[in-house]
Design a protein around this motif. Structure first.
Motif, PDB file in Angstrom:
ATOM      1  N   UNK A  15      42.343  34.629  61.771  1.00 20.83           N
ATOM      2  CA  UNK A  15      41.757  35.967  61.889  1.00 20.83           C
ATOM      3  C   UNK A  15      40.763  36.342  60.872  1.00 20.83           C
ATOM      4  N   UNK A  16      41.013  35.458  59.740  1.00 19.78           N
ATOM      5  CA  UNK A  16      40.233  35.804  58.266  1.00 19.78           C
ATOM      6  C   UNK A  16      38.966  35.212  58.591  1.00 19.78           C
ATOM      7  N   UNK A  17      37.972  36.095  58.135  1.00 16.03           N
ATOM      8  CA  UNK A  17      36.552  35.731  57.894  1.00 16.03           C
ATOM      9  C   UNK A  17      36.096  36.369  56.559  1.00 16.03           C
ATOM     10  N   UNK A  18      35.437  35.315  55.574  1.00 18.66           N
ATOM     11  CA  UNK A  18      35.028  35.782  54.299  1.00 18.66           C
ATOM     12  C   UNK A  18      33.709  35.446  54.177  1.00 18.66           C
ATOM     13  N   UNK A  19      33.160  36.231  53.227  1.00 14.13           N
ATOM     14  CA  UNK A  19      31.849  36.058  53.023  1.00 14.13           C
ATOM     15  C   UNK A  19      31.784  34.765  51.816  1.00 14.13           C
ATOM     16  N   UNK A  20      30.444  34.387  51.515  1.00 16.57           N
ATOM     17  CA  UNK A  20      30.604  33.036  50.724  1.00 16.57           C
ATOM     18  C   UNK A  20      30.901  33.583  49.225  1.00 16.57           C
ATOM     19  N   UNK A  21      30.330  34.795  48.942  1.00 16.15           N
ATOM     20  CA  UNK A  21      30.578  35.293  47.568  1.00 16.15           C
ATOM     21  C   UNK A  21      32.071  35.567  47.470  1.00 16.15           C
ATOM     22  N   UNK A  22      32.675  36.379  48.574  1.00 17.62           N
ATOM     23  CA  UNK A  22      34.094  36.619  48.329  1.00 17.62           C
ATOM     24  C   UNK A  22      34.701  35.389  48.332  1.00 17.62           C
ATOM     25  N   UNK A  23      34.393  34.342  48.856  1.00 16.35           N
ATOM     26  CA  UNK A  23      35.446  33.071  48.930  1.00 16.35           C
ATOM     27  C   UNK A  23      35.436  32.581  47.586  1.00 16.35           C
ATOM     28  N   UNK A  24      34.148  32.341  46.980  1.00 20.83           N
ATOM     29  CA  UNK A  24      33.925  31.879  45.552  1.00 20.83           C
ATOM     30  C   UNK A  24      34.644  32.487  44.528  1.00 20.83           C
ATOM     31  N   UNK A  25      34.465  33.935  44.700  1.00 20.46           N
ATOM     32  CA  UNK A  25      35.263  34.832  43.831  1.00 20.46           C
ATOM     33  C   UNK A  25      36.817  34.737  43.793  1.00 20.46           C
ATOM     34  N   UNK A  26      37.401  34.777  45.024  1.00 20.71           N
ATOM     35  CA  UNK A  26      38.868  34.361  45.108  1.00 20.71           C
ATOM     36  C   UNK A  26      39.049  32.999  44.636  1.00 20.71           C
ATOM     37  N   UNK A  27      38.625  32.211  44.706  1.00 16.34           N
ATOM     38  CA  UNK A  27      38.832  30.683  44.207  1.00 16.34           C
ATOM     39  C   UNK A  27      38.721  30.821  42.480  1.00 16.34           C
TER      40      UNK A  27
END
Length: 707
Positions: free
Chosen positions: A307-319
């Motif tokens: 169900x999860x969709x992330x933006x590129x910037x959000x994914x990078x920030x979470x990492x």
């Protein structure tokens, strides 16, 4: 008002500003000067402001260079009222005195060449000339509007040692506008992590420069560069918008050019409960209301959640924060995220709170709002880049029809007031402001009053002991637009008003006389100023306040009528005075889930006149939603009907309801949270769960709203 006053000063006293300074009894001075520029070998001009006492001291002053937009000139900033605000701030001790330099760009400012006689070289040369002519200190800041904002960031990022701060006000950035070596969007990557520069970005919600400003914000976030980013509701790309925000701009530059004040502010900020907060979010029409904490922890540990969709910037920030993400997680560009969520009704994302859009909906975790469980929430992060402070958030929860009368009255007798509120009490009490739309007045002896009410057998009254419901729910605001509040005469309503007022419950939409009924409720909380107005569209006449003893039903307390002449003026006045205008309406009752054409027309008209939120409180069935783009440049949130909260109708649609919670953050409507509910036991509203909730949301969002 500020713009008009600035123009008056400039025309009456050309090239000077006559503000009194208490310390030296001198005024600052604005003058126009020319110089022979060695760049391009031509005469150029600028305006310069010198602070009070400049000629009577040997002090050196910080310098602020302000650049105009492409269709303006070097008087744009004075005409917007900046110098007038600066003089006032200096006199009141809110700003250190400073020199303000405002160059005239001419054709060079619109030329995208970056060598030889380019505009950036012209500006650097002017800085040197002004520093020789005037007592300029070490601290310099640069800012600009629109095209001037582009040049401010271009110059500030290329020559970082020259400035302490950069401000961009609706700055025009575009990835293809200029070569990467000169493009501020790319130059942002040259900033060291511990940059000394203080950065400001702002735009209007309806600003055509928004895509570029948003991209700069994303680029700075990706590099973890501290910056302030403000989106002004209703703002656009115009002098009128920039003029409204002048005091904010001044505060930024004053702080940046006053190191001692900046240190104090940083210390104050560190003492506040500021965090970097991420919230689960979905498209507004999603079929989700909550996610499980176990699922959230699992996906942050690298487990797959389809169900999860992330933006590129959000994914990078979470990492960067140390969270693992499964390789199969769906990742899209920042621009694609909203469309992806809107298409997939079962999907959700994780989003920094400052990136919320109104068409997204806040989700819960474990059927509880995230902001009520920050201590245990894994995405409430200590950070050098905080985006959330609880002391800037205001939550207002609104409900539909409440009538502790007719068949609901014996139901409350049977289960007790505590049981009646038990399904919603935690949610209601957690809101900063919880509202009830009350239909029935307290009447001693109810229901056996020995008289026939105005509505015959459908007349309503409330038992005095049942008023405990309001206290148990910790009700903050009562909407008095109900059309049954005077069913048994006027004394019960007057006594009910006494009851609410004695307990500190605010009233809106009704009162002891027409003036009180029409009085807007002003809420000032956590830095936001919210104006609330309510009215009764349908009557009947005896439920409407009147101060004419010769009227058909005499002089009486009651609700405020939805008089169009009054509303047109009142909403406009309120909109000019507050950050957010909320309007609740007792409209004609329709046994349907979608608005009629007249209802749609009227609610949209209220939005055009100034209401940012319009909510129907009288409909006995929950109705659909709309995000309405107004002609005044803002998007209004409209909910045509909340449904019943405490009422005695038993069919499927009339037992289901919504509570709407408005998230107002720092003066802006950030998001709307929904509480889908059902009435059990004729008198016990509670949260819908599981398949029942899914089916209700599917019915409202897919079958009826077509989101």
């Amino acid at each position: 008002m500020r713009l008009a006053l600035g123009l008056l000063i400039l025309f009456l006293l050309p090239m000077s500003i006559r503000a009194q300074d208490d310390a030296c009894n001198e005024a600052g001075a604005l003058s126009r000067e020319t110089y022979a520029s060695p760049v391009g070998d031509q005469e150029r001009r600028f305006h310069i402001y010198l602070p009070p006492c400049y000629d009577s001291t040997a002090e050196r002053y910080p310098l602020l260079m302000l650049l105009h937009g492409s269709n303006a000139d070097d008087l744009q900033w004075p005409l917007l009222g900046f110098l007038q605000s600066l003089e006032t701030a200096i006199r009141e001790g809110r700003s250190a005195p400073m020199i303000v330099l405002m160059p005239y760009g001419g054709a060079a400012a619109n030329d995208n060449s970056f060598q030889g006689d380019s505009y950036d070289q012209i500006l650097l040369n002017l800085l040197n000339i002004v520093s020789e002519r005037y007592r300029v200190g070490d601290a310099r800041a640069i800012g600009g509007i629109s095209r001037g904002g582009f040049w401010a960031y271009h110059l500030g990022l290329r020559y970082q040692d020259q400035f302490v701060a950069i401000g961009g006000h609706s700055p025009f950035f575009d990835a293809d506008h200029v070569p990467a070596a000169y493009n501020p969007l790319n130059l942002a990557a040259t900033l060291p992590v511990d940059t000394h520069l203080q950065l400001w970005l702002d735009r209007g919600a309806n600003d055509f420069a928004a895509p570029g400003v948003e991209q700069m914000h994303v680029n700075l976030q990706a590099r973890r560069t501290p910056h302030q980013y403000v989106v002004y509701p209703g703002g656009d790309h115009s002098d009128a918008s920039w003029s409204r925000n002048i005091d904010d701009y001044l505060a930024f530059y004053s702080l940046a050019l006053s190191p001692d004040d900046a240190a104090t502010t940083d210390q104050t900020r560190s003492e506040r409960d500021e965090i970097e907060l991420w919230l689960p979010a979905a498209g507004f029409g999603a079929l989700l209301a909550s996610i499980d904490s176990a699922d959230l922890k699992a996906l942050l540990a690298g487990h797959y959640d389809g169900r999860l969709i992330l933006s590129e910037t959000a994914a990078a920030r979470l990492r960067q924060h140390g969270f693992s993400l499964h390789a199969g997680t769906r990742i899209v560009t920042h621009e694609q995220l909203f469309s992806a969520l809107w298409r997939d009704k079962r999907s959700f994302t994780l989003l920094p709170v400052n990136e919320f859009r109104l068409r997204m909906r806040v989700l819960w975790v474990d059927d509880k709002p995230v902001v009520e469980q920050l201590g245990d929430y894994p995405l409430a992060l200590a950070s050098d880049f905080p985006n959330f402070s609880r002391d800037k958030l205001t939550r207002i929860t609104l409900s539909g029809t409440t009538a502790l009368a007719r068949h609901t009255l014996p139901a409350v007798d049977g289960i007790g007031a505590e049981r009646a509120v038990s399904g919603i009490v935690d949610y209601a009490r957690a809101a900063d402001y919880f509202q009830i739309t009350n239909e029935a007045s307290i009447a001693p002896g109810c229901p056996d009053l020995g008289v026939v009410g105005f509505f015959g057998n459908n007349s309503m009254c409330m038992k005095p002991e049942h008023a405990a419901v309001f206290e148990l729910l910790d009700v903050d605001v009562v909407d008095l637009t109900g059309n049954h509040i005077n069913d048994f005469g006027y004394d019960p309503l007057l006594g009910t008003l006494d009851y609410f007022e004695e307990r500190g419950i605010a009233l809106v939409g009704g009162g002891r006389d027409p003036r009180a009924a029409r009085q807007p409720l002003i809420i000032e909380h956590n830095g936001s100023r919210i104006g609330w107005i309510a009215c009764n569209e349908v009557g009947p006449a005896f439920a409407i306040a009147n101060d004419d003893p010769k009227s058909s039903f005499g002089q009486r307390p009651g609700g405020a009528p939805c008089d169009r002449n009054w509303l047109r003026e009142a909403l406009a006045v309120l909109a000019a005075d507050v950050d957010l205008v909320l309007m609740t309406v007792q409209y004609r009752e329709f046994e349907r889930f979608t608005p009629t054409s007249s209802q749609r027309f009227d609610y949209r008209t209220f939005a055009e006149w100034g209401a940012d939120v319009v909510i129907g409180t009288a409909e006995h069935k929950p109705m659909t939603f709309e995000f309405y783009p107004t002609g005044r440049g803002e998007t209004a949130f409209i909910h045509y009907g909340l449904g019943n909260l405490f009422f005695d109708q038993l069919n499927w649609g009339n037992r289901r309801f919504f509570l709407d919670t408005l998230y107002v953050y720092d003066g802006r409507l950030l998001a709307v949270e929904l509480f889908p509910g059902v009435i059990d036991e004729r008198a016990r509203p509670r949260l819908l769960t599981g398949e029942d909730r899914f089916n209700f949301l599917h019915f409202m969002f897919i079958q009826k709203n077509e989101f």
